[in-house]
Structures are given as C-alpha cells and as structure tokens.
Write an enzyme that holds these catalytic residues in place. Sequence first.
Site, PDB file in Angstrom:
ATOM      1  N   TYR A  90      23.860   0.523  13.473  1.00 21.06           N
ATOM      2  CA  TYR A  90      24.685   0.422  12.291  1.00 21.06           C
ATOM      3  C   TYR A  90      25.084   2.144  12.229  1.00 21.06           C
ATOM      4  O   TYR A  90      26.142   2.345  11.316  1.00 21.06           O
ATOM      5  CB  TYR A  90      23.933   0.227  10.909  1.00 21.06           C
ATOM      6  CG  TYR A  90      24.105  -1.231  10.672  1.00 21.06           C
ATOM      7  CD1 TYR A  90      23.340  -2.217  11.395  1.00 21.06           C
ATOM      8  CD2 TYR A  90      24.819  -1.806   9.798  1.00 21.06           C
ATOM      9  CE1 TYR A  90      23.631  -3.615  11.102  1.00 21.06           C
ATOM     10  CE2 TYR A  90      25.182  -3.100   9.338  1.00 21.06           C
ATOM     11  CZ  TYR A  90      24.386  -3.882  10.084  1.00 21.06           C
ATOM     12  OH  TYR A  90      24.753  -5.169   9.766  1.00 21.06           O
TER      13      TYR A  90
ATOM     14  N   GLY B  20       1.602  -7.286  -0.802  1.00 19.67           N
ATOM     15  CA  GLY B  20       1.573  -6.546  -1.865  1.00 19.67           C
ATOM     16  C   GLY B  20       1.108  -7.354  -2.966  1.00 19.67           C
ATOM     17  O   GLY B  20       0.912  -8.563  -3.114  1.00 19.67           O
TER      18      GLY B  20
ATOM     19  N   GLY C  80      23.150  -3.885   6.040  1.00 24.24           N
ATOM     20  CA  GLY C  80      24.483  -4.569   5.582  1.00 24.24           C
ATOM     21  C   GLY C  80      24.519  -4.011   4.132  1.00 24.24           C
ATOM     22  O   GLY C  80      25.718  -3.629   3.755  1.00 24.24           O
TER      23      GLY C  80
ATOM     24  N   TYR D 260       5.147  -7.911  15.877  1.00 17.49           N
ATOM     25  CA  TYR D 260       5.473  -6.664  15.178  1.00 17.49           C
ATOM     26  C   TYR D 260       6.002  -5.469  15.926  1.00 17.49           C
ATOM     27  O   TYR D 260       6.818  -4.795  15.446  1.00 17.49           O
ATOM     28  CB  TYR D 260       3.855  -6.187  14.556  1.00 17.49           C
ATOM     29  CG  TYR D 260       3.703  -4.997  13.691  1.00 17.49           C
ATOM     30  CD1 TYR D 260       4.235  -5.175  12.536  1.00 17.49           C
ATOM     31  CD2 TYR D 260       3.337  -3.746  14.218  1.00 17.49           C
ATOM     32  CE1 TYR D 260       4.134  -4.072  11.596  1.00 17.49           C
ATOM     33  CE2 TYR D 260       3.321  -2.703  13.413  1.00 17.49           C
ATOM     34  CZ  TYR D 260       3.646  -2.807  12.023  1.00 17.49           C
ATOM     35  OH  TYR D 260       3.662  -1.513  11.116  1.00 17.49           O
TER      36      TYR D 260
ATOM     37  N   PHE E  80       0.748  -1.283   0.044  1.00 19.62           N
ATOM     38  CA  PHE E  80       0.082   0.030   0.140  1.00 19.62           C
ATOM     39  C   PHE E  80       0.907   1.282  -0.033  1.00 19.62           C
ATOM     40  O   PHE E  80       0.766   2.031  -0.985  1.00 19.62           O
ATOM     41  CB  PHE E  80      -0.985  -0.265   1.016  1.00 19.62           C
ATOM     42  CG  PHE E  80      -1.601   1.277   1.648  1.00 19.62           C
ATOM     43  CD1 PHE E  80      -2.083   2.011   0.549  1.00 19.62           C
ATOM     44  CD2 PHE E  80      -1.292   1.588   3.160  1.00 19.62           C
ATOM     45  CE1 PHE E  80      -2.774   3.307   1.379  1.00 19.62           C
ATOM     46  CE2 PHE E  80      -1.888   2.712   3.542  1.00 19.62           C
ATOM     47  CZ  PHE E  80      -2.440   3.659   2.543  1.00 19.62           C
TER      48      PHE E  80
HETATM   49  P1  NAD Z   1       1.509  -3.510   3.400  1.00 12.60           P
HETATM   50  O1  NAD Z   1       1.201  -4.805   3.833  1.00 12.60           O
HETATM   51  O2  NAD Z   1       0.576  -3.291   2.176  1.00 12.60           O
HETATM   52  O3  NAD Z   1       2.945  -3.446   2.598  1.00 12.60           O
HETATM   53  C1  NAD Z   1       4.021  -4.153   3.244  1.00 12.60           C
HETATM   54  C2  NAD Z   1       4.673  -4.685   1.680  1.00 12.60           C
HETATM   55  O4  NAD Z   1       5.723  -5.476   2.237  1.00 12.60           O
HETATM   56  C3  NAD Z   1       3.982  -5.799   1.013  1.00 12.60           C
HETATM   57  O5  NAD Z   1       4.139  -5.603  -0.335  1.00 12.60           O
HETATM   58  C4  NAD Z   1       4.618  -7.112   1.323  1.00 12.60           C
HETATM   59  O6  NAD Z   1       4.178  -8.176   0.175  1.00 12.60           O
HETATM   60  C5  NAD Z   1       6.124  -6.833   1.463  1.00 12.60           C
HETATM   61  N1  NAD Z   1       6.726  -7.665   2.296  1.00 12.60           N
HETATM   62  C6  NAD Z   1       6.450  -8.185   3.674  1.00 12.60           C
HETATM   63  N2  NAD Z   1       7.508  -9.138   4.166  1.00 12.60           N
HETATM   64  C7  NAD Z   1       8.404  -8.921   3.189  1.00 12.60           C
HETATM   65  C8  NAD Z   1       9.462  -9.591   3.201  1.00 12.60           C
HETATM   66  N3  NAD Z   1      10.099 -10.532   3.950  1.00 12.60           N
HETATM   67  N4  NAD Z   1      10.334  -9.343   2.047  1.00 12.60           N
HETATM   68  C9  NAD Z   1      10.083  -8.513   0.938  1.00 12.60           C
HETATM   69  N5  NAD Z   1       8.950  -8.221   1.074  1.00 12.60           N
HETATM   70  C10 NAD Z   1       7.810  -8.080   1.943  1.00 12.60           C
HETATM   71  O7  NAD Z   1       1.611  -2.573   4.367  1.00 12.60           O
HETATM   72  P2  NAD Z   1       1.777  -0.871   4.285  1.00 12.60           P
HETATM   73  O8  NAD Z   1       0.625  -0.318   4.945  1.00 12.60           O
HETATM   74  O9  NAD Z   1       2.074  -0.428   2.960  1.00 12.60           O
HETATM   75  O10 NAD Z   1       3.079  -0.609   5.238  1.00 12.60           O
HETATM   76  C11 NAD Z   1       4.320  -0.547   4.709  1.00 12.60           C
HETATM   77  C12 NAD Z   1       5.190  -0.264   6.014  1.00 12.60           C
HETATM   78  O11 NAD Z   1       5.062   0.805   6.660  1.00 12.60           O
HETATM   79  C13 NAD Z   1       5.498  -1.357   6.675  1.00 12.60           C
HETATM   80  O12 NAD Z   1       6.746  -1.705   7.085  1.00 12.60           O
HETATM   81  C14 NAD Z   1       4.296  -1.031   8.210  1.00 12.60           C
HETATM   82  O13 NAD Z   1       5.022  -1.496   9.115  1.00 12.60           O
HETATM   83  C15 NAD Z   1       4.720   0.599   8.005  1.00 12.60           C
HETATM   84  N6  NAD Z   1       3.511   1.409   8.792  1.00 12.60           N
HETATM   85  C16 NAD Z   1       2.372   1.286   8.206  1.00 12.60           C
HETATM   86  C17 NAD Z   1       1.289   1.970   8.735  1.00 12.60           C
HETATM   87  C18 NAD Z   1      -0.053   2.147   8.095  1.00 12.60           C
HETATM   88  O14 NAD Z   1      -0.784   2.651   8.897  1.00 12.60           O
HETATM   89  N7  NAD Z   1      -0.229   1.973   7.059  1.00 12.60           N
HETATM   90  C19 NAD Z   1       1.527   2.279   9.941  1.00 12.60           C
HETATM   91  C20 NAD Z   1       2.898   2.312  10.608  1.00 12.60           C
HETATM   92  C21 NAD Z   1       3.937   1.766  10.115  1.00 12.60           C
END
Ligand code: NAD
Length: 316
Positions: free
Chosen positions: A165, A44, A108, A151, A19
């Site tokens: 790092y 995703g 890294g 999480y 997203f």
């Molecule tokens: P999302 O689930 O839509 O996106 C996460 C993406 O990471 C997905 O495309 C998923 O396929 C990919 N992914 C997950 N594990 C993976 C891995 N091991 N290797 C490669 N790709 C991987 O969620 P989002 O809302 O777009 O969140 C994106 C980031 O922002 C995340 O790190 C989330 O913790 C952080 N975040 C989001 C929010 C929110 O309100 N949307 C709030 C706080 C933090």
Amino acid sequence: MIRMSPMSKSILVTGGAGFIGSHLCQYLLEQGHEVICVDNFFTGTKNNIIPLMDYKTFEWMRHDIINPLTCEVDEIYNLACPASPVHYQYNAIKTVKTNVIGTLNMLGLAKRVKAKFLQASTSEVYGDPLEHPQKESYWGNVNPIGYRSCYDEGKRVAETLAVDYHRTNQVDIRIVRIFNTYGPRMLKDDGRVVSNFIVQALEGRDITIYGDGKQTRSFCFVDDLVKGMVSTMNCENLNTPVNLGNPNEFTILDLAYKVIQMTGSQSKIAYNPLPEDDPVRRQPDISLARSKIDFNPNTELEKGLEKTIQYFRTVI
Ligand code: NAD
Ligand code: UDP
Ligand code: UDP
C-alpha cells in the site's frame, strides 16, 4: 471533523480493548488526542477501557475488522489480532482472516482518508530464528504449515500488504515488530508465560515449564513499548520495519525462579512438553529504534514484574 485543539489528532486503535491496545489508548488520550477504539472483544475486555470512558475524547465501537469500516481519522494503529498462542490457535482461520482481510480493510481506510497507518507486527515473523539477536534485515525461519503459522504467516502477509500500500498507493506506513511484552491487563488465563507464572505462583499451583526451560525470551514492559510505538508513528520517513522490545534476555527457568521469589510462593516447578515450533532463542537488536526514535526501554524485569504482580493480586 471538529477538533478539540489544533494539535490534537483523531486516532483509530483497532484491538484497543486488549492488553497493549488499552495502554496505547490511555497514553494517546493523556497526550490530548481523540481516540476511537475498535474491538470485537474476542480477547479484549470492557474492563480494560472502562477507566478511559471518563475522557470526553474517547469513543469505542464493537466491530470486527474483517468487515470494512468507514471513519475519518488522521492515524490508525492496527493491533486487532489475538496475541497468545492459545487464543490465536483457537480458530486459526479466523486469525488469518483478521491479519489478511482485517489489515486490508484498515489499509484501504488509511488510503481513502489519507491516514498514517501503523501495523503491530511481531518477533514471530523471524520464526525460530537462525540469527541472534534478530535484526530487521533478517528474513526469518518460519514453518508455513505449523500450529503457529496462522499467526506468523498472517503477520508476515500483513507486513507485505502495508509495504505494498505504501509502494502503490503512497500510504504513509509504519511497521513495528513487537517482542514479548508484559504488564498489567494481560488476561489471567491467556496462556502467555508471564501471566501464567504469576497467576500460578499467586494461587500456589505448579509453575508449568514447557520443555527444559532453557529457551530464552526478552521481556519488555508495556509502558516502554507504547512509547516506542507512538514515537515510531511520529517519526517521519520510517516506512520499513522497526524492532521494539527489551534486549535483556532471560531463560524461562530464570523467569520462573524470579516470579516464585518475588511472590514468596510455595509453588513447585512442573515440566510439561514443549509446544510445536516453540522458538529456542529470541532477542531483539534495537539499534535501529535507538537511532531513529531514541528508544530506551529502561524498565528492569524486576520493576515491571512488581507492577504486574500487584495487578494480578487485585484481579485474582
Ligand atoms: P490482546 O489479545 O490482548 O489484544 C488483541 C485485541 O484485538 C483484543 O482486544 C481482541 O479482542 C482484538 N481483536 C482480535 N481480533 C479482532 C478482530 N478481528 N476485530 C477487532 N478486534 C479484534 O493482545 P496484545 O498482547 O494486546 O497484542 C496486541 C497486538 O500486538 C496484536 O496485534 C499482537 O499480535 C501484537 N503483539 C503483541 C505481543 C505481546 O507480547 N503482547 C508481541 C508481538 C506482537
Ligand atoms: N473467534 C475467534 N476470533 C475472533 C472472533 C471469533 O477465534 O476474533 C471464534 C468465535 O468464537 C467462533 C468462530 O471464531 O467460534 C467464528 O467466528 P466468526 O463468526 O466471527 O467468524 P466467521 O466465520 O464469520 O469469519
Ligand atoms: N511457556 C512456559 N510455560 C507457560 C507458558 C509458556 O514454559 O506456562 C514458554 C513457552 O513455551 C515459550 C515461552 O514460555 O517458550 C514464551 O511463551 P509465550 O506463549 O508467552 O510467548 P511466545 O512463545 O509467543 O514467545
């Protein structure tokens, strides 16, 4: 590395098909940069990045960041990690691996190729906060052994790794603590409150309130967030965490009524049990972001919901 223009940078976005990641990729491409999107497509989708494939400067790779990756880039935005409670709890150990081993791999890489590194952290590092609103200096109130811990604690370790790092290897890091963000391209069934309520309202099903609905969240529209992330990356010497979010705070019940009214839905409210460790109140103090990067998340909830509702009408 051959550059498209002297000003353009080569930028890796992990979780780029998710997203927020897909909006970030799009924004960086529009600014003239080369973007490499890395994603394992757990939450995703290719649909999110299909519109980006028209850019000659866009590349994508199916890769899981728990495995090492080599590529030459100037900047890394590390977003890979499922963000909705339903998805990060689906395989809690995998979530920890992604946050710990995955972040370690990306740091890294940043160290080896001397790339700037931005970690997408979260308001969840504050847990169920005892301070309100939450400032970056607050250490949080987090349960280390609950259902949300994979999480919350995973993201806390990711911050620790980034800072270490920086201290020991001089990696130029940024940490953004993202507060509840919403907008088009959220998954229809990912369980987060904004997408759940809109989809339920559009389908005429009950709106599921967990608990009494008096808990609060502060909702930020995705376009505002993405600008804040890029400004943070571009701001020199900002190596400590920065809150990014919209400080306007609403109860979950407020949100439900707003969605019902804006969709013109006949849906009724249904009360369900509150999940374990669900934070009672959440509101970012964004004075640091305002002063350092002139952060101004000015999309009103109604305006952002309008765009999000419009999106869900096209996918349902
Ligand atoms: P999302 O689930 O839509 O996106 C996460 C993406 O990471 C997905 O495309 C998923 O396929 C990919 N992914 C997950 N594990 C993976 C891995 N091991 N290797 C490669 N790709 C991987 O969620 P989002 O809302 O777009 O969140 C994106 C980031 O922002 C995340 O790190 C989330 O913790 C952080 N975040 C989001 C929010 C929110 O309100 N949307 C709030 C706080 C933090
Ligand atoms: N899985 C997950 N998140 C991901 C990728 C996979 O929760 O980002 C789930 C996947 O559906 C499967 C399990 O985790 O049920 C094992 O995944 P994987 O083989 O990648 O994990 P490993 O055991 O190799 O670490
Ligand atoms: N929530 C709700 N109904 C839903 C989904 C979520 O009442 O269908 C509540 C949830 O219990 C929490 C808030 O809405 O209090 C925000 O939940 P979300 O999963 O979107 O994000 P987070 O809890 O991570 O802030």
